[in-house]
Design a protein around this motif. Structure first.
Motif, PDB file in Angstrom:
ATOM      1  N   MET A 100       0.939  -1.220   0.063  1.00  0.00           N
ATOM      2  CA  MET A 100      -0.013  -0.050  -0.015  1.00  0.00           C
ATOM      3  C   MET A 100       0.757   1.232  -0.019  1.00  0.00           C
ATOM      4  N   PRO A 101       0.710   2.115  -0.929  1.00  0.00           N
ATOM      5  CA  PRO A 101       1.489   3.461  -1.165  1.00  0.00           C
ATOM      6  C   PRO A 101       0.932   4.222   0.369  1.00  0.00           C
ATOM      7  N   PRO A 102       1.811   5.175   0.570  1.00  0.00           N
ATOM      8  CA  PRO A 102       1.618   6.247   1.749  1.00  0.00           C
ATOM      9  C   PRO A 102       0.118   6.851   1.427  1.00  0.00           C
ATOM     10  N   MET A 103      -0.656   6.874   2.289  1.00  0.00           N
ATOM     11  CA  MET A 103      -1.919   7.640   2.169  1.00  0.00           C
ATOM     12  C   MET A 103      -1.854   9.122   2.659  1.00  0.00           C
ATOM     13  N   GLU A 104      -2.503   9.989   1.730  1.00  0.00           N
ATOM     14  CA  GLU A 104      -2.487  11.544   1.888  1.00  0.00           C
ATOM     15  C   GLU A 104      -2.979  11.836   3.140  1.00  0.00           C
ATOM     16  N   HIS A 105      -2.283  12.602   3.724  1.00  0.00           N
ATOM     17  CA  HIS A 105      -2.569  13.240   5.198  1.00  0.00           C
ATOM     18  C   HIS A 105      -2.408  12.514   6.242  1.00  0.00           C
ATOM     19  N   PHE A 106      -1.442  11.065   6.023  1.00  0.00           N
ATOM     20  CA  PHE A 106      -1.076  10.416   7.159  1.00  0.00           C
ATOM     21  C   PHE A 106       0.419  10.164   6.964  1.00  0.00           C
ATOM     22  N   VAL A 107       1.042   9.902   8.041  1.00  0.00           N
ATOM     23  CA  VAL A 107       2.462   9.483   8.086  1.00  0.00           C
ATOM     24  C   VAL A 107       2.329   7.968   8.563  1.00  0.00           C
ATOM     25  N   ARG A 108       3.043   7.143   7.669  1.00  0.00           N
ATOM     26  CA  ARG A 108       3.128   5.709   8.022  1.00  0.00           C
ATOM     27  C   ARG A 108       3.975   5.497   9.149  1.00  0.00           C
ATOM     28  N   ALA A 109       3.669   5.043  10.516  1.00  0.00           N
ATOM     29  CA  ALA A 109       4.131   4.776  11.708  1.00  0.00           C
ATOM     30  C   ALA A 109       4.478   3.366  11.602  1.00  0.00           C
ATOM     31  N   GLU A 110       5.308   2.780  12.867  1.00  0.00           N
ATOM     32  CA  GLU A 110       5.368   1.413  13.100  1.00  0.00           C
ATOM     33  C   GLU A 110       5.269   1.044  14.444  1.00  0.00           C
ATOM     34  N   MET A 111       4.549   0.154  14.409  1.00  0.00           N
ATOM     35  CA  MET A 111       4.219  -0.724  15.762  1.00  0.00           C
ATOM     36  C   MET A 111       5.118  -1.879  15.801  1.00  0.00           C
ATOM     37  N   LEU A 112       6.009  -1.853  16.659  1.00  0.00           N
ATOM     38  CA  LEU A 112       6.899  -3.150  17.088  1.00  0.00           C
ATOM     39  C   LEU A 112       6.074  -3.951  18.040  1.00  0.00           C
ATOM     40  N   PRO A 113       6.553  -5.173  17.918  1.00  0.00           N
ATOM     41  CA  PRO A 113       5.950  -6.399  18.805  1.00  0.00           C
ATOM     42  C   PRO A 113       5.272  -5.883  20.059  1.00  0.00           C
ATOM     43  N   SER A 114       3.768  -5.722  20.015  1.00  0.00           N
ATOM     44  CA  SER A 114       3.168  -5.347  21.137  1.00  0.00           C
ATOM     45  C   SER A 114       1.840  -6.436  21.315  1.00  0.00           C
ATOM     46  N   GLY A 115       1.125  -5.962  22.388  1.00  0.00           N
ATOM     47  CA  GLY A 115       0.123  -6.774  22.571  1.00  0.00           C
ATOM     48  C   GLY A 115      -0.289  -6.936  24.194  1.00  0.00           C
ATOM     49  N   TYR A 116      -1.130  -8.096  24.312  1.00  0.00           N
ATOM     50  CA  TYR A 116      -1.792  -8.417  25.764  1.00  0.00           C
ATOM     51  C   TYR A 116      -1.526  -9.957  25.793  1.00  0.00           C
ATOM     52  N   LEU A 117      -0.819 -10.067  27.252  1.00  0.00           N
ATOM     53  CA  LEU A 117      -0.970 -11.419  27.658  1.00  0.00           C
ATOM     54  C   LEU A 117      -1.953 -11.613  28.633  1.00  0.00           C
ATOM     55  N   ILE A 118      -2.970 -12.383  28.813  1.00  0.00           N
ATOM     56  CA  ILE A 118      -4.013 -12.366  29.683  1.00  0.00           C
ATOM     57  C   ILE A 118      -4.138 -13.830  30.277  1.00  0.00           C
ATOM     58  N   ARG A 119      -3.726 -13.826  31.718  1.00  0.00           N
ATOM     59  CA  ARG A 119      -3.679 -15.145  32.516  1.00  0.00           C
ATOM     60  C   ARG A 119      -4.945 -15.112  33.388  1.00  0.00           C
ATOM     61  N   PRO A 120      -5.525 -16.463  33.242  1.00  0.00           N
ATOM     62  CA  PRO A 120      -6.509 -16.538  33.910  1.00  0.00           C
ATOM     63  C   PRO A 120      -6.156 -16.880  35.533  1.00  0.00           C
ATOM     64  N   CYS A 121      -7.190 -16.353  36.693  1.00  0.00           N
ATOM     65  CA  CYS A 121      -6.966 -16.703  37.945  1.00  0.00           C
ATOM     66  C   CYS A 121      -7.729 -17.813  38.683  1.00  0.00           C
ATOM     67  N   ASP A 122      -7.404 -18.447  39.390  1.00  0.00           N
ATOM     68  CA  ASP A 122      -8.261 -19.502  39.939  1.00  0.00           C
ATOM     69  C   ASP A 122      -9.496 -19.034  40.424  1.00  0.00           C
ATOM     70  N   ASP A 123      -9.426 -17.995  41.266  1.00  0.00           N
ATOM     71  CA  ASP A 123     -10.843 -17.299  41.802  1.00  0.00           C
ATOM     72  C   ASP A 123     -11.794 -16.568  40.877  1.00  0.00           C
ATOM     73  N   GLY A 124     -11.436 -16.371  39.636  1.00  0.00           N
ATOM     74  CA  GLY A 124     -12.160 -15.679  38.738  1.00  0.00           C
ATOM     75  C   GLY A 124     -11.186 -14.626  38.248  1.00  0.00           C
ATOM     76  N   GLY A 125     -11.518 -13.830  37.199  1.00  0.00           N
ATOM     77  CA  GLY A 125     -10.853 -12.528  36.837  1.00  0.00           C
ATOM     78  C   GLY A 125      -9.584 -13.044  36.063  1.00  0.00           C
ATOM     79  N   SER A 126      -8.723 -11.980  35.611  1.00  0.00           N
ATOM     80  CA  SER A 126      -7.665 -12.275  34.932  1.00  0.00           C
ATOM     81  C   SER A 126      -6.458 -11.263  35.236  1.00  0.00           C
ATOM     82  N   MET A 127      -5.247 -11.673  35.098  1.00  0.00           N
ATOM     83  CA  MET A 127      -3.993 -10.927  35.333  1.00  0.00           C
ATOM     84  C   MET A 127      -3.586 -10.844  34.006  1.00  0.00           C
TER      85      MET A 127
END
Length: 847
Positions: free
Chosen positions: A302-329
């Motif tokens: 995809m070519p660059p979009m007008e009015h936008f600067v192409r930025a970079e997201m490096l490896p990111s995200g969410y690690l969600i661990r279940p808890c024994d008594d309910g809920g998540s860490m």
């Protein structure tokens, strides 16, 4: 005494040593009333006895005691539930800490072994062999780099390879030692904290933030919420799935395109092409990781979009661990390269600050999860407006996104720039798109969009020096008359109503000072909604008539104890009902700090993992996570955006009005910024409690001691632990306390917080207010009648007098009623008259 046997021992009331046992029918009747009104008045209790014959033999006082006991039991149940929730979170956190400790011990053992092996091998290798070995290593490393940057196709195999690499890198950041994480500056750990927030240290060219927190939601629900970025990230303009692939192991690989709003008119918007990978690990943890991709990595070309600067997201995200008594860490990693080199130099600190990334994205995600968890736990909770928190959250979301749309003015949203013949730093945009008109209900009676209506937006940005964003916007909020044009307020409110209106701005009248109705927190940190009522006179077709204008106002980051990186004051005209689906045309201000030292902190500071225990169930108000004061402020950029709905035949007048209005606002803001700067204020802060000083403490002590001498009672009750100073207690006293000089024309010199709120002024403007100007005619006569020599000859005055209730007036001309006024002479340490003090008891503004 009524002796009726009941199995419910808790339904027992006492009256002068006697017990009353209620029958099940009586308890049921009382419970029905309790559900409607937990604290009935005396009249309501008597009415209850008359309406329910089964309660006729019970005295009203016994009914009152039953309700008291019932409220006490309800409170105890809630506290018990909250303690159990905290205990579950502590147990979950303890388990995770033990796991983390085991992992770190294994890592240390492996590092020690590797270090010993490499040292022994280095000592046994000859120099010639070492030379050959080095050549081999360099060659292998070169081949590794080539293979690492080798283009991969967009087949499922190629995308799976990228996804696995992204997962490995993400986990190393979330639970490993890839980064040197430091606690975010100003973070205040504790059980009420939203979580443990850390930022990267020593990274060049990129910004990163890490969070760890407990949320009372299941892992799949947490993942679902966080993947819907549009629902919680107000900076996110759009997120579209370009390709979705399911693997044999029920894993998901998505190629996404995301656009992000620019926070100010001085910067371009940004976009990302992302690969998102969702997977369940062997320990039942759920991972959602993502990174930027390009055509070399299997992403779309995809070519660059007008009015936008192409930025970079490096490896990111969410690690969600279940808890024994309910809920998540949950562990959150945000890692970006915002291409700051492509931004104007003056605003590059916005894109080079990990602290700002943490506040705008990482913490926002945690707060949103906390809101959803609270609403799930208490589905019947209503705010003081009589609405559920989700409805207020939706209103605040619409205000913020509407303001972002106005600031950016994208052509595909229907905006076009109106050219100007002269060079001007105010940009005016026009939007006549049918979608925009239908959103504002500016359509024809048959439901079709009106071709005669449009929306105009005027924007500008100002660079400010040495001013705290919360202080500036708090002043603009409380002193609207100093910068706003009441005619334009009236016109803007009338233009968005459903009823047709053909007049231009000159057909509207003026309004008096704003009346701020009950502010309601939205559960977000330092954010709340309020309705501002403007009362005045409108005139239309040569007819004058009273009118009331309402503004729905979003206040974000106006607390003096906030970090101060971003503060917002956004408002939109609404009708009195302020319906959930009301059309909104947001305008307002955003001030963002440009300090380059926002990420400054002590690298060796230990992260308090226990602070990750968020207590969603403790109440609706967000906790105070940041303990440091925003101080005097440094460099900042203010973005101004105002929108106006109008009919097209008035376009020339409205464009001219909008340009001039923004120029006037800029001039007022610059003047206020100069007045509110610390160099101008000196040792006084016009919006918060005066800093502790010898002079301030001495004044508070003299006021308190003089009151005790003359009245025989204490004005300021000492705190139980002795931690509060007299100045702090005087500042937070519930009654309005004013001090004035003993000159011929007495001038006010000091007022506590309640006094400033009563007079609707500040400590700076207070110095120009005379005592006579705040009293109405009857009040001035009472002063002269009761103690004619109070001011001119304070030495001859007995020193203490109590005046009956009456009326006075604020600096904005608003009437104030009070129950009584107590006045006394304040003596210094030498026994000389220092000033005269007035205390207004039980005062209130007259709406």
């Amino acid at each position: 005494m009524i002796a009726v046997t009941s199995r419910n021992e808790g339904n027992m009331a006492t009256d002068q040593g006697k017990y009353v046992r209620y029958t099940p029918e009586q308890v049921e009747a009382l419970e029905r009333v309790y559900c409607e009104c937990p604290k009935p008045s005396s009249l309501r209790r008597q009415q209850l006895i008359r309406e329910c014959p089964i309660l006729s033999n019970i005295e009203p006082k016994q009914i009152k005691v039953w309700f008291q006991n019932r409220r006490c039991r309800e409170k105890q149940r809630k506290e018990s539930s909250q303690l159990q929730t905290v205990n579950r979170k502590l147990m979950s956190m303890n388990k995770l800490l033990l796991e983390e400790n085991t992992r770190l011990q294994k890592q240390v053992t492996q590092l020690v072994y590797d270090n010993s092996y490499l040292r022994q091998r280095t000592q046994n290798v000859a120099l010639a062999t070492m030379h050959t070995y080095c050549e081999s290593v360099v060659t292998n490393f070169h081949h590794h780099l080539i293979s690492q940057h080798k283009p991969r196709d967009s087949t499922p195999v190629g995308l799976m390879s990228i996804a696995e690499e992204t997962l490995t890198e993400f986990l190393s950041k979330a639970t490993g030692t890839t980064f040197e994480w430091i606690q975010m500056p100003g973070m205040k750990p504790g059980p009420d904290s939203v979580g443990t927030i850390a930022i990267s240290h020593g990274c060049t060219g990129v910004v990163a933030a890490r969070a760890c927190a407990f949320v009372g939601l299941e892992t799949t629900k947490v993942a679902e919420i966080l993947k819907d970025r549009l629902s919680w990230c107000r900076d996110c303009r759009s997120l579209e799935a370009n390709n979705v692939m399911l693997t044999a192991n029920n894993e998901t690989i998505e190629v996404l395109y995301m656009q992000v709003y620019a926070p100010t008119t001085l910067a371009p918007a940004q976009d990302f092409w992302l690969l998102r990978y969702t997977k369940i690990l062997e320990d039942n943890s759920l991972v959602v990781c993502q990174r930027s991709v390009n055509s070399m990595q299997g992403g779309p070309s995809m070519p660059p979009m007008e009015h936008f600067v192409r930025a970079e997201m490096l490896p990111s995200g969410y690690l969600i661990r279940p808890c024994d008594d309910g809920g998540s860490m949950i562990y959150i990693i945000d890692h970006f390269d915002f291409q700051s080199s492509s931004m104007p130099e003056v605003i590059r600190p916005l894109y080079e600050s990990s602290t700002r990334l943490a506040q705008s994205t990482t913490i926002t995600a945690l707060h949103h999860l906390r809101q959803i968890s609270y609403e799930s736990s208490y589905p019947t909770t209503f705010t003081p407006w009589g609405r559920q928190p989700a409805a207020l959250r939706a209103l605040s979301h619409r205000l913020s996104r509407g303001f972002n749309e106005a600031v950016n003015g994208f052509p595909d949203d229907g905006w076009s720039i109106i050219p100007n013949d002269v060079v001007d730093d105010v940009t005016v945009l026009l939007n006549s798109s049918p979608r925009k008109m239908m959103t504002l209900n500016l359509g024809n009676t048959d439901g079709s969009s009106s071709s005669s209506s449009s929306v105009l937006c005027a924007t500008a940005s100002i660079l400010l020096q040495n001013i705290s964003p919360p202080v500036l916007l708090s002043y603009l909020r409380e002193h609207r008359s100093e910068w706003a044009d009441s005619d334009i307020d009236a016109y803007s409110a009338a233009a968005v109503k459903a009823a047709p209106r053909t007049s231009a701005a000159s057909d509207c009248g003026s309004s008096v000072g704003p009346v701020i109705l009950t502010p309601v927190p939205t559960l977000c940190h330092e954010e709340y909604l309020e309705v501002v009522k403007l009362e005045g006179i409108c005139y239309h077709q040569e007819t004058l008539f009273p009118c009331q204008l309402y503004l729905l106002q979003l206040c974000n980051g106006l607390n003096n104890n906030s970090t101060g990186t971003c503060s917002e004051l956004i408002f939109a005209p609404v009708d009195a009902s302020c319906a959930d689906d009301a059309p909104l045309l947001p305008s307002g201000f955003r001030v963002i700090s440009l300090d380059s030292d926002m990420d400054t902190s002590t690298p060796n500071r230990t992260l308090d993992l226990a602070s990750a225990i968020g207590v969603e169930s403790m109440g609706i108000q967000a906790s105070d996570e940041y303990s440091h004061n925003c101080g005097s402020g440094g460099k900042s950029v203010m973005t101004i955006a105002f929108q106006f709905a109008f009919e097209n035949h008035h376009i020339e007048r409205v464009v001219s009005m909008a340009r001039q209005y923004i120029h006037n606002i800029k001039a007022s803001v610059k003047k206020l910024a100069l007045i509110l700067s610390p160099s101008h204020l000196g040792s006084h802060d016009n919006l918060c409690m005066p800093h502790g000083s010898t002079e301030g403490d001495t004044l508070a002590r003299c006021i308190s001691e003089s009151y005790r001498v003359y009245s025989g009672s204490e004005l300021l009750e000492s705190s139980t632990d002795g931690s509060d100073s007299l100045l702090k207690m005087l500042w937070h006293h519930s009654n309005a306390i004013l001090c004035c000089t003993t000159t011929a024309i007495p001038v006010l010199t000091f007022a506590n917080k309640a006094g400033l709120e009563m007079l609707q002024t500040t400590l700076v403007d207070l110095q120009n207010t005379t005592l006579e100007s705040i009293f109405m005619e009857e009040g001035r006569k009472a002063i002269c009648r009761e103690f004619p020599h109070t001011i001119q000859q304070a030495v001859d005055w007995p020193g203490f007098v109590c005046l009956q209730g009456g009326l006075c007036v604020s600096s904005n001309g608003r009437s104030i009623s009070y129950e009584k006024v107590i006045a006394w002479k304040v003596l210094d340490e030498g026994g000389n008259a220092q000033c005269t003090c007035f205390m207004f008891v039980n005062w209130c503004h007259i709406v």
